[in-house]
Design a protein around this motif. Sequence first.
Motif, mmCIF file in Angstrom:
data_model
loop_
_atom_site.group_PDB
_atom_site.id
_atom_site.type_symbol
_atom_site.label_atom_id
_atom_site.label_comp_id
_atom_site.label_asym_id
_atom_site.label_seq_id
_atom_site.Cartn_x
_atom_site.Cartn_y
_atom_site.Cartn_z
ATOM 1 N N TYR A 57 0.846 -1.061 -0.087
ATOM 2 C CA TYR A 57 0.052 -0.203 -0.039
ATOM 3 C C TYR A 57 1.050 1.107 -0.045
ATOM 4 O O TYR A 57 1.867 1.282 0.453
ATOM 5 N N SER A 107 0.300 4.329 1.526
ATOM 6 C CA SER A 107 0.330 4.761 2.589
ATOM 7 C C SER A 107 -0.326 4.203 3.823
ATOM 8 O O SER A 107 -0.941 3.266 3.457
ATOM 9 N N LEU A 108 -0.128 4.827 4.909
ATOM 10 C CA LEU A 108 -0.704 4.430 6.132
ATOM 11 C C LEU A 108 -2.409 4.338 5.922
ATOM 12 O O LEU A 108 -2.955 3.444 6.182
ATOM 13 N N VAL A 163 -3.617 1.348 3.908
ATOM 14 C CA VAL A 163 -3.729 0.244 4.898
ATOM 15 C C VAL A 163 -4.940 0.325 5.650
ATOM 16 O O VAL A 163 -5.824 -0.749 5.728
ATOM 17 N N GLY A 222 -1.194 1.054 11.638
ATOM 18 C CA GLY A 222 0.440 1.208 12.181
ATOM 19 C C GLY A 222 1.044 -0.284 12.779
ATOM 20 O O GLY A 222 2.061 -0.168 12.940
ATOM 21 N N ALA A 281 1.006 -3.215 9.615
ATOM 22 C CA ALA A 281 1.860 -3.022 8.637
ATOM 23 C C ALA A 281 2.868 -1.996 8.873
ATOM 24 O O ALA A 281 3.021 -1.139 9.851
ATOM 25 N N GLN A 282 4.289 -2.243 8.031
ATOM 26 C CA GLN A 282 5.298 -1.243 8.328
ATOM 27 C C GLN A 282 5.698 -0.766 6.818
ATOM 28 O O GLN A 282 5.576 -1.300 5.859
ATOM 29 N N PRO A 283 6.460 0.479 6.593
ATOM 30 C CA PRO A 283 6.935 1.085 5.085
ATOM 31 C C PRO A 283 8.123 0.107 5.099
ATOM 32 O O PRO A 283 9.028 -0.012 5.944
ATOM 33 N N ASP A 284 8.281 -0.365 3.720
ATOM 34 C CA ASP A 284 9.624 -0.754 3.481
ATOM 35 C C ASP A 284 10.638 0.232 2.826
ATOM 36 O O ASP A 284 10.415 1.500 3.172
ATOM 37 N N GLN A 337 6.691 1.753 0.597
ATOM 38 C CA GLN A 337 5.508 1.066 0.376
ATOM 39 C C GLN A 337 5.255 0.677 1.770
ATOM 40 O O GLN A 337 6.129 -0.200 2.407
ATOM 41 N N TRP A 338 3.626 0.607 2.122
ATOM 42 C CA TRP A 338 3.643 -0.167 3.373
ATOM 43 C C TRP A 338 3.251 -1.613 3.026
ATOM 44 O O TRP A 338 2.257 -1.839 2.279
ATOM 45 N N ARG A 339 3.845 -2.419 3.958
ATOM 46 C CA ARG A 339 3.482 -3.921 3.692
ATOM 47 C C ARG A 339 3.066 -4.592 4.739
ATOM 48 O O ARG A 339 3.633 -4.355 6.064
#
Length: 300
Positions: free
Chosen positions: A168, A170-171, A174, A195, A198-201, A205-207
Amino acid sequence: MYQARRPSRSEFIPIRHLDYHVRVWGEPSTDRPPLVLVHGWMDVAASWQFMVDAMGEDRPIIAPDWRGFGLTRGPATDNYWFPDYLADLDALLDHYASDQPIDLVGHSMGGNVVMVYAGVRPQRIRRLVNLEGFGMPATRPAQAPGRYAQWLDELKALRRGDMDLKAYDSLDGVARRLMKTNPRLTEDKARWLAGEWAQPDDQGQWRILGDPAHKVVNAQLYRLDEVQEVFARITAPLLSVTASDDSLGQWWKGRYTLEEYRQRLKVVPDLREAHLDDAGHMLHHDQPQALARLIETFLA
């Protein structure tokens, strides 16, 4: 953004060659062992926050991120096996509760884990709560060749990247995904969960914090006869909670029904059943106050 009333702290403990992440609320008590909460498939321990905030009793609570979910990294594997959850839980209780019987709550996949665990280690459980941990449809031996073939095919699909989880931008993306899956989830709770879920890579990108290998089907069939033998050995009082939305019917389209699930539970010696109105499968998100009251009354 949702504000947690009882913020948790993170602990990492060694369990079976993994660095297991555990959410902890409250301080250890010599009087009472912790209440243990275990989450479902593609979920995380922080998912319990809304229910924990709604609980009246300020007792110690622990909730692990299962292997390959949240902040618990999975082993180097391309598929996951159900018995590993039992062994992980056993080691977790060794660490946090020693030989004290505990109160154990499981949701969805976690509900399936706690049901089997309570039949295998009945002496370790004082009270047991299963939140929509339905198990699977009954199988026949004739399905085994096709299941093994499906397993092999899905392992190949995983290697090709066909089973990767969506990223995704953005937060908020998600959070919108969570609200689409569960329309009852309010925006403030969805943003808070996003939050934790998921976490940003490195590319921003939020994974999702879940190993795509969890999507690979179990190679072995679900043996209802074995499960029933395990359930019959549960000695703790069991509270089975279902939601007003029939998730089971939506998933299995008549192949497995709520009535069949309830029939399976009848082998448990000490069974109580409860129903939550205006709730779907994520009932700890939809009705945290009502669920907290229900569980605390049962545990008392």
